[in-house]
Design a protein around this motif. Structure first.
Motif, PDB file in Angstrom:
ATOM      1  N   LYS A   3       0.767  -1.529  -0.270  1.00 28.48           N
ATOM      2  CA  LYS A   3       0.219   0.220  -0.160  1.00 28.48           C
ATOM      3  C   LYS A   3       0.626   1.073   0.205  1.00 28.48           C
ATOM      4  O   LYS A   3       1.848   1.421   1.195  1.00 28.48           O
ATOM      5  N   LYS A   4       0.519   2.322  -0.987  1.00 26.94           N
ATOM      6  CA  LYS A   4       1.034   3.376  -0.953  1.00 26.94           C
ATOM      7  C   LYS A   4       1.416   4.221   0.266  1.00 26.94           C
ATOM      8  O   LYS A   4      -0.070   4.719   0.969  1.00 26.94           O
ATOM      9  N   LYS A   5       2.266   4.741   0.785  1.00 20.92           N
ATOM     10  CA  LYS A   5       2.639   5.031   1.889  1.00 20.92           C
ATOM     11  C   LYS A   5       1.998   6.596   1.976  1.00 20.92           C
ATOM     12  O   LYS A   5       2.070   7.794   0.795  1.00 20.92           O
ATOM     13  N   ASN A   6       0.894   7.340   3.447  1.00 20.33           N
ATOM     14  CA  ASN A   6       0.782   8.852   3.092  1.00 20.33           C
ATOM     15  C   ASN A   6       1.971   9.643   3.008  1.00 20.33           C
ATOM     16  O   ASN A   6       2.926   9.089   3.866  1.00 20.33           O
TER      17      ASN A   6
END
Length: 203
Positions: A3-6
């Motif tokens: 999942k792409k990190k914020n």
């Protein structure tokens, strides 16, 4: 696929407005919400605002269909106005964190990490007027009601100058004394009804 990190941000030093950093506010959310407004000169906030705006722009580009731009929610940033409704040259940026994350069976408690000016964890009550830095995640969202926007998820606070919160409207604070007369039968208000660790940010 991971999942792409914020995107993570660390603010310049500003002045805390209506901080709820030691205990969550449960007035409108039964689980509670930690929050703080950060007031600082607009010039000091320029780079930060650009970073936040870019996250939103990139998100909108990703979700929009064809040439149709989705409904847009306002940024959690507003100009500070004086008593005559003129800009003061400052902005106020709103950060928040729900005290309980997740949903259903997968729920967990969370709170912002609080550090003093040297980086040491602290427990003192942080009051309005304290000079602080804030570490946060820029989290984009899109809902039918609000539209596309970002929330600034409060993760950590560094206190540069502490103004410690004390309950201003206590009996003794106003130098009242006990008198004969009306006696209330009301139950005392619990502390949770009053208003008033370990993240790696660049403090």
């Amino acid at each position: 696929m991971s999942k792409k990190k914020n995107v993570r941000i660390t603010t310049p030093t500003g002045v805390a407005q209506w901080p709820r950093l030691n205990e969550p506010d449960t007035k409108f959310d039964k689980d509670g919400v930690y929050s703080v407004g950060l007031r600082l000169p607009k010039d000091d906030a320029g780079e930060l605002i650009s970073m936040i705006s870019k996250v939103l722009d990139d998100f909108v580009t990703k979700i929009k269909k064809g040439n149709k731009t989705p409904k847009m929610a306002p940024l959690p940033i507003k100009d500070v106005m004086d008593s005559e409704d003129n800009p003061t040259g400052e902005v106020e940026i709103k950060f928040k964190l729900r005290a309980v994350g997740g949903s259903g069976a997968d729920r967990w408690e969370q709170r912002p990490s609080l550090f003093d000016s040297s980086g040491k964890p602290m427990t003192e009550n942080i009051g309005g007027g304290s000079r602080i830095k804030v570490g946060a995640e820029v989290v984009p969202y899109n809902t039918a009601m609000a539209g596309a926007g970002v929330t600034l998820r409060l993760k950590a606070v560094q206190v540069i100058e502490l103004v410690e919160y004390t309950k201003g409207d206590s009996f003794n604070a106003w130098e009242f004394s006990e008198e004969n007369g009306f006696v209330s039968n009301a139950e005392p208000v619990s502390k949770s009804d009053e208003s008033g660790e370990g993240d790696d940010f660049d403090f």
